[in-house]
Scaffold this motif. Structure first.
Motif, PDB file in Angstrom:
ATOM      1  N   LEU A 529     -39.909  14.474 -23.871  1.00  0.00           N
ATOM      2  CA  LEU A 529     -39.132  14.551 -25.299  1.00  0.00           C
ATOM      3  C   LEU A 529     -40.802  15.637 -26.566  1.00  0.00           C
ATOM      4  CD1 LEU A 529     -36.724  14.806 -26.396  1.00  0.00           C
ATOM      5  CD2 LEU A 529     -37.281  12.101 -27.533  1.00  0.00           C
ATOM      6  N   ALA A 530     -41.740  15.006 -26.317  1.00  0.00           N
ATOM      7  CA  ALA A 530     -42.472  15.641 -27.453  1.00  0.00           C
ATOM      8  C   ALA A 530     -42.822  16.934 -26.524  1.00  0.00           C
ATOM      9  CB  ALA A 530     -43.820  14.236 -27.697  1.00  0.00           C
ATOM     10  N   CYS A 531     -42.666  17.394 -25.398  1.00  0.00           N
ATOM     11  CA  CYS A 531     -43.580  18.522 -25.096  1.00  0.00           C
ATOM     12  C   CYS A 531     -42.487  19.095 -25.591  1.00  0.00           C
ATOM     13  CB  CYS A 531     -43.593  18.150 -24.249  1.00  0.00           C
ATOM     14  SG  CYS A 531     -45.109  16.798 -23.013  1.00  0.00           S
ATOM     15  N   TYR A 532     -41.023  19.160 -25.038  1.00  0.00           N
ATOM     16  CA  TYR A 532     -40.343  19.578 -25.257  1.00  0.00           C
ATOM     17  C   TYR A 532     -39.746  20.181 -26.613  1.00  0.00           C
ATOM     18  CZ  TYR A 532     -34.827  21.041 -25.022  1.00  0.00           C
ATOM     19  OH  TYR A 532     -34.232  22.081 -25.053  1.00  0.00           O
ATOM     20  N   LEU A 533     -39.690  18.989 -27.732  1.00  0.00           N
ATOM     21  CA  LEU A 533     -39.873  20.027 -29.202  1.00  0.00           C
ATOM     22  C   LEU A 533     -41.110  20.137 -29.520  1.00  0.00           C
ATOM     23  CD1 LEU A 533     -38.947  15.909 -30.287  1.00  0.00           C
ATOM     24  CD2 LEU A 533     -36.953  18.017 -30.150  1.00  0.00           C
ATOM     25  N   GLY A 536     -40.294  23.574 -28.361  1.00  0.00           N
ATOM     26  CA  GLY A 536     -39.561  24.664 -29.200  1.00  0.00           C
ATOM     27  C   GLY A 536     -40.181  25.551 -30.703  1.00  0.00           C
ATOM     28  N   TYR A 537     -41.226  24.772 -31.373  1.00  0.00           N
ATOM     29  CA  TYR A 537     -41.803  24.999 -32.264  1.00  0.00           C
ATOM     30  C   TYR A 537     -42.847  26.634 -31.540  1.00  0.00           C
ATOM     31  CZ  TYR A 537     -39.998  21.394 -34.812  1.00  0.00           C
ATOM     32  OH  TYR A 537     -38.961  21.165 -35.990  1.00  0.00           O
ATOM     33  N   ALA A 538     -43.228  25.927 -30.776  1.00  0.00           N
ATOM     34  CA  ALA A 538     -44.468  27.098 -30.435  1.00  0.00           C
ATOM     35  C   ALA A 538     -43.696  28.586 -29.931  1.00  0.00           C
ATOM     36  CB  ALA A 538     -45.398  26.575 -29.429  1.00  0.00           C
ATOM     37  N   ALA A 539     -42.766  28.104 -28.901  1.00  0.00           N
ATOM     38  CA  ALA A 539     -41.920  29.576 -28.799  1.00  0.00           C
ATOM     39  C   ALA A 539     -41.755  30.366 -29.853  1.00  0.00           C
ATOM     40  CB  ALA A 539     -41.142  28.919 -27.764  1.00  0.00           C
ATOM     41  N   GLY A 540     -41.042  29.550 -30.368  1.00  0.00           N
ATOM     42  CA  GLY A 540     -40.501  30.611 -31.459  1.00  0.00           C
ATOM     43  C   GLY A 540     -40.999  31.243 -32.214  1.00  0.00           C
ATOM     44  N   LEU A 541     -42.856  30.716 -32.580  1.00  0.00           N
ATOM     45  CA  LEU A 541     -43.771  31.835 -33.050  1.00  0.00           C
ATOM     46  C   LEU A 541     -44.144  32.734 -31.779  1.00  0.00           C
ATOM     47  CD1 LEU A 541     -45.657  28.865 -33.633  1.00  0.00           C
ATOM     48  CD2 LEU A 541     -44.835  30.235 -36.117  1.00  0.00           C
ATOM     49  N   GLN A 550     -36.188  36.991 -25.432  1.00  0.00           N
ATOM     50  CA  GLN A 550     -36.235  36.837 -24.341  1.00  0.00           C
ATOM     51  C   GLN A 550     -37.943  36.090 -23.950  1.00  0.00           C
ATOM     52  OE1 GLN A 550     -35.436  40.004 -25.638  1.00  0.00           O
ATOM     53  NE2 GLN A 550     -33.183  39.429 -24.426  1.00  0.00           N
ATOM     54  N   ILE A 551     -38.977  36.638 -24.414  1.00  0.00           N
ATOM     55  CA  ILE A 551     -40.261  36.237 -24.167  1.00  0.00           C
ATOM     56  C   ILE A 551     -40.122  34.796 -24.837  1.00  0.00           C
ATOM     57  CG2 ILE A 551     -42.351  36.429 -24.671  1.00  0.00           C
ATOM     58  CD1 ILE A 551     -41.979  39.720 -24.865  1.00  0.00           C
ATOM     59  N   ALA A 552     -39.418  34.680 -25.644  1.00  0.00           N
ATOM     60  CA  ALA A 552     -39.461  33.146 -26.504  1.00  0.00           C
ATOM     61  C   ALA A 552     -38.840  32.314 -25.323  1.00  0.00           C
ATOM     62  CB  ALA A 552     -38.939  32.849 -28.034  1.00  0.00           C
ATOM     63  N   ALA A 553     -38.298  32.216 -24.808  1.00  0.00           N
ATOM     64  CA  ALA A 553     -37.657  31.550 -23.829  1.00  0.00           C
ATOM     65  C   ALA A 553     -38.484  31.414 -22.823  1.00  0.00           C
ATOM     66  CB  ALA A 553     -35.908  32.120 -23.743  1.00  0.00           C
ATOM     67  N   ILE A 554     -38.648  32.403 -22.256  1.00  0.00           N
ATOM     68  CA  ILE A 554     -39.842  32.052 -21.269  1.00  0.00           C
ATOM     69  C   ILE A 554     -40.861  31.188 -21.636  1.00  0.00           C
ATOM     70  CG2 ILE A 554     -41.400  33.453 -19.886  1.00  0.00           C
ATOM     71  CD1 ILE A 554     -39.316  36.224 -19.638  1.00  0.00           C
ATOM     72  N   ALA A 555     -41.649  31.209 -22.848  1.00  0.00           N
ATOM     73  CA  ALA A 555     -42.840  31.192 -22.949  1.00  0.00           C
ATOM     74  C   ALA A 555     -42.171  29.551 -23.932  1.00  0.00           C
ATOM     75  CB  ALA A 555     -42.688  32.083 -24.849  1.00  0.00           C
ATOM     76  N   ARG A 556     -41.492  28.784 -24.190  1.00  0.00           N
ATOM     77  CA  ARG A 556     -40.534  27.771 -24.237  1.00  0.00           C
ATOM     78  C   ARG A 556     -40.811  27.109 -23.085  1.00  0.00           C
ATOM     79  NH1 ARG A 556     -35.672  24.901 -28.056  1.00  0.00           N
ATOM     80  NH2 ARG A 556     -36.782  22.812 -27.301  1.00  0.00           N
ATOM     81  N   TRP A 557     -40.302  27.529 -21.592  1.00  0.00           N
ATOM     82  CA  TRP A 557     -40.393  27.291 -20.453  1.00  0.00           C
ATOM     83  C   TRP A 557     -41.896  27.010 -20.203  1.00  0.00           C
ATOM     84  CZ3 TRP A 557     -36.996  23.069 -19.487  1.00  0.00           C
ATOM     85  CH2 TRP A 557     -35.529  23.586 -19.503  1.00  0.00           C
TER      86      TRP A 557
END
Length: 653
Positions: A529-533, A536-541, A550-557
C-alpha cells in the motif's frame, strides 16, 4: 500401690499395678514399650551399696588379698508378661500385648490417616481401606499429575474472587487504561467523521465549470470556453495533466477526503488506541494465566506501559481471523454475490465472535506457553474444545455474562442507533454546554477553530468520564475471568495439547509455517500500500517531466513493482540472514531459517530463497502445501536453495 510411669515416645503418664515392677508394659496411647521400675530392687541395691561402702573402708585397714575373679555368664532377660496380673481391676490387668490396639478407630493402610467407619476409600490418599490398593479412579487421578478436575467448578470462582481482591489496583489500572483508550477512539472517530464530511462539501461546493462528480469518479473535461476549478486547481485545455482525450479522471470526493493527510493521521490515532485497548487486556490476561499455572499468587514485574503492549493488540484482531480462516471468506463471497452489506457485516461479526465465545479458554492457556502456534489453528482448538467440552462451555457462559454482554450490547446499540446517538450528544450535551461557556451556536459547527478548541476538548472530557466509569465496572469482572482462565489451564492441563517446548532445530510443520506466512502477508500488504501511494506521486512527476500521461501510467506500475520487489526482497533476505535468522512472522511463532548443515544463511542465499519463494505465489500456494507431505516439511523453495525452517529452541525464547 500403683506405680506411675511415663512413655518416652508420647509422654503419656500411666498408673500400673505394683505386680508389673521390673517388667515392661504397652503404652495405651502409642503402643510403645514402657519399662516399669522396681522400687524394692532399688532399695535393696541401695542397701548393698551402703554395705559395700562400709566393707571397703574395713578392707582398707586389712592387707589386700588377691582372689581369682570369676566371670558369670549373663542371664537372658525375661520377656515381660501380664499373666501374673490375674483379674486385677487395674487398666493393665489381663492385658494381651498381641491384641492391644485401639479397636474404636480405623486407620488407612496406605497413609495411616484416621478414617470413618463408612469410608471405603481413604479421603486423603484414595487407597481402599479393605484391600490397601488404589482404585482405577484414583490411579487415573494420580496419573493426571494435577488437581482433581471435579474441584474446578467449586473452587474456580472463590479462588478468582480472592485473587481479584488482592489485585484491586490492577483492576483500577485496567479501567483507566480502557477508559482513556476508548475515549481517544471515540474522539478520532468523531474528528474523522467531521473532517471527511466537511472535506466532501468543500470539494463539491468549490468546483467551478463542467465537472462531473459521481460516487465512483470525478471527470474533468475542459472546453475552449474557459478553465475549470476543482480542489483549488485550474484545469484548462493546455493542462499537462490531461490525457490524450483532453480529460482527467480523479478519485471521488469521499475517497479523496479519506486519503488526505489529516484523515490518515486520525485513522492512525484510531487504530493505535484500538490496539492499545485490546493489547493491554491480552497482555494482562497472558500474565495472569501464566502465573496461575505456575502456582504464583501475585503479579510481579509486569510492564504496564500501554504503548509497549500495543503490539499485542494485533492478536485481538487477527487471532479470530486466522483461526476462522477456512470460513472467514464467506462474507466476502456473500458481498460479491449481491447480498446486502448489513447481512455481510453481521456474518463477519458473528464469525469473529465465535472464537471468543467458544475457544477463548483453551486459546488463552496456549497463548501463555512459550510456543503459541496451536492457539491459531482451528484443528488444535477444536480438539482441545472437545476434550474439555463441559468446562469450556462453563467458562464461556461465565465470560459472556460477566464480561462480554455489556460491551457487546453497547456496541450493537450504538451501531443500530448511531444517528440518534450523535443527535442526542450534539443537541442535549454539546450545544447547551458550549453555548453556556462560549456562546456557541449551531452555525459555529463547521468552524475549524471552534471544533479544535471547544468541541474536541468537551468531547474527550465527556467520553473519558463515561468510558472510565464503564471501564472500571468492566475491569473487575475481567480480572476475575482472567484468573478463571488460568485455573482452567491448571485443572485441565492434561486434556490440552499444550506445546511448552520444542526440540531445537527440529523441522517446523505446515501449520506453524502457514501462520508465519499470514503475518508476513499482512506486513507485505502494508508495504504494498505504501509503495502504491508513493508510486502515484512519483509517476505524476515523471508524467509532468515528459508531458505524457501514457508515460506516467507506465511509470507508475514500473515504480510500484520495482519498489515493492526491492523492499520485500530486503525484508526477507536481510531478516532471514541477520541475527534473528527469521522474518517477523517466523520469529513470532519460534522458527528460524538455516542451511542444511545448520549454519546461518548469508545475504546472497537469503535473497535467492526470497526469489525462489515467488514460485509459491505463482502456483497459488501449491508448492508450499507440499511441505505438509514432505518428511522434513520442506517446500519447493526450501529444496531449491538447500535451506530449512526449524524451531529455534527454548533457550532463545
Amino acid at each position: 500401690m500403683p506405680i506411675k510411669v511415663r512413655c518416652k515416645e508420647c509422654s503419656t503418664v500411666m498408673a500400673v499395678p505394683d505386680k508389673a515392677a521390673g517388667r515392661a508394659v504397652k503404652c495405651k496411647s502409642c503402643g510403645g514399650r514402657v519399662p516399669v521400675p522396681n522400687p524394692a530392687a532399688r532399695k535393696a541395691k541401695a542397701s548393698r551399696s551402703a554395705q559395700g561402702a562400709a566393707g571397703s573402708e574395713a578392707a582398707k585397714s586389712r592387707p589386700a588379698k588377691k582372689r581369682p575373679v570369676k566371670k558369670r555368664r549373663p542371664r537372658p532377660a525375661a520377656e515381660p508378661s501380664f499373666d501374673d496380673f490375674g483379674d486385677s481391676d487395674d487398666l493393665f490387668g489381663g492385658l494381651d500385648l498381641g491384641r492391644a490396639e485401639h479397636a474404636d478407630q480405623r486407620v488407612c493402610p496406605g497413609c495411616a490417616s484416621p478414617v470413618d467407619e463408612d469410608d471405603i476409600e481413604c479421603p486423603k490418599c484414595g487407597v481402599n481401606i479393605e484391600t490397601g490398593a488404589l482404585s482405577e479412579k484414583q490411579r487415573v487421578r494420580i496419573a493426571r499429575k494435577g488437581p482433581p478436575p471435579e474441584e474446578f467448578y467449586s473452587k474456580a470462582l472463590p479462588n478468582a474472587w480472592k485473587f481479584l481482591m488482592n489485585h484491586k489496583s490492577w483492576a483500577v489500572k485496567t479501567g483507566l487504561n480502557w477508559g482513556i483508550s476508548v475515549a481517544m477512539v471515540i474522539l478520532a472517530a468523531f474528528v474523522l467523521n467531521w473532517y471527511i464530511d466537511g472535506r466532501i462539501r468543500e470539494l463539491v461546493d468549490t468546483a467551478e465549470g463542467p465537472v462531473e462528480i459521481t460516487d465512483s469518479y470525478v471527470l474533468i473535461k475542459p472546453t475552449d470556453n474557459g478553465d475549470i476549478l476543482y480542489d483549488g486547481v485550474k484545469y484548462g485545455t493546455g493542462s499537462t495533466r490531461l490525457d490524450a482525450n483532453k480529460q482527467l479522471i480523479l478519485p471521488p470526493p469521499r475517497i479523496a477526503a479519506m486519503t488526505s493527510p489529516p484523515a490518515i493521521f486520525w485513522t492512525f490515532i484510531f487504530v493505535i488506541f484500538t490496539l492499545g485497548c485490546g493489547g493491554w487486556a491480552w497482555t494482562l490476561a497472558d500474565k495472569i494465566v501464566h502465573l496461575t499455572m505456575s502456582g504464583e499468587k501475585k503479579i510481579k514485574r509486569f510492564a504496564g506501559d500501554m504503548f509497549g503492549n500495543m503490539t499485542k493488540g494485533f492478536t485481538t484482531i487477527f487471532w479470530p481471523i486466522v483461526l476462522m480462516y477456512p470460513v472467514i471468506w464467506i462474507p466476502v463471497a456473500m458481498h460479491f454475490s449481491g447480498v446486502g452489506d448489513v447481512a455481510c457485516i453481521a456474518t463477519f461479526a458473528t464469525l469473529m465472535l465465535i472464537p471468543y465465545m467458544v475457544f477463548l479458554a483453551p486459546a488463552m492457556v496456549h497463548m501463555s506457553q512459550p510456543y503459541t502456534y496451536r492457539a491459531w489453528l482451528i484443528n488444535w482448538m477444536a480438539k482441545d474444545w472437545v476434550n474439555t467440552l463441559v468446562p469450556s462451555m462453563y467458562v464461556s457462559v461465565l465470560f459472556f455474562f460477566l464480561v462480554l454482554m455489556i460491551p457487546l450490547g453497547i456496541a450493537i446499540g450504538i451501531a443500530v442507533g448511531w444517528n440518534q446517538f450523535t443527535d442526542f450528544y450534539t443537541n442535549q450535551i454539546e450545544l447547551p454546554a458550549l453555548n453556556a461557556m462560549f456562546g456557541y451556536t449551531a452555525e459555529d459547527a463547521d468552524s475549524s477553530w471552534m471544533f479544535a478548541f471547544t468541541r474536541m476538548p468537551l468531547l474527550f472530557t465527556v467520553a473519558a468520564l463515561t468510558c472510565t466509569t464503564l471501564g472500571m465496572l468492566l475491569a473487575f469482572p475481567s480480572i476475575l475471568m482472567m484468573r478463571v482462565f488460568g485455573l482452567f489451564g491448571l485443572y485441565f492441563k492434561p486434556d490440552l495439547s499444550l506445546c511448552a517446548e520444542q526440540t531445537p532445530l527440529a523441522p517446523a510443520g505446515f501449520g506453524p509455517r502457514f501462520l508465519a506466512i499470514q503475518v508476513d502477508l499482512i506486513i507485505s500488504a502494508g508495504i504494498g500500500l505504501a509503495c502504491y501511494l508513493g508510486s502515484g506521486y512519483a509517476a505524476g512527476l515523471v508524467g509532468h517531466l515528459y508531458n505524457s500521461p501514457q508515460i506516467a501510467a507506465i511509470a507508475r506500475w514500473v515504480i510500484f513493482g520495482g519498489a515493492l520487489a526491492g523492499i520485500l526482497g530486503f525484508y526477507f533476505s536481510r531478516w532471514e540472514s541477520g541475527a534473528g535468522r527469521a522474518t517477523l512472522g517466523k520469529w513470532t511463532f519460534g522458527m528460524i531459517v538455516l542451511r542444511d548443515n545448520n549454519e546461518p544463511m548469508d545475504t546472497n542465499l537469503a535473497l535467492k530463497r526470497a526469489a525462489a519463494s515467488l514460485i509459491s505465489v505463482l502456483s497459488l500456494g501449491m508448492t508450499f502445501i507440499m511441505c505438509a507431505f514432505h518428511p522434513e516439511h520442506r517446500a519447493v523453495h526450501d529444496t531449491l536453495t538447500k535451506t530449512k525452517v526449524v524451531w529455534r529452541g527454548d533457550e532463545n525464547l
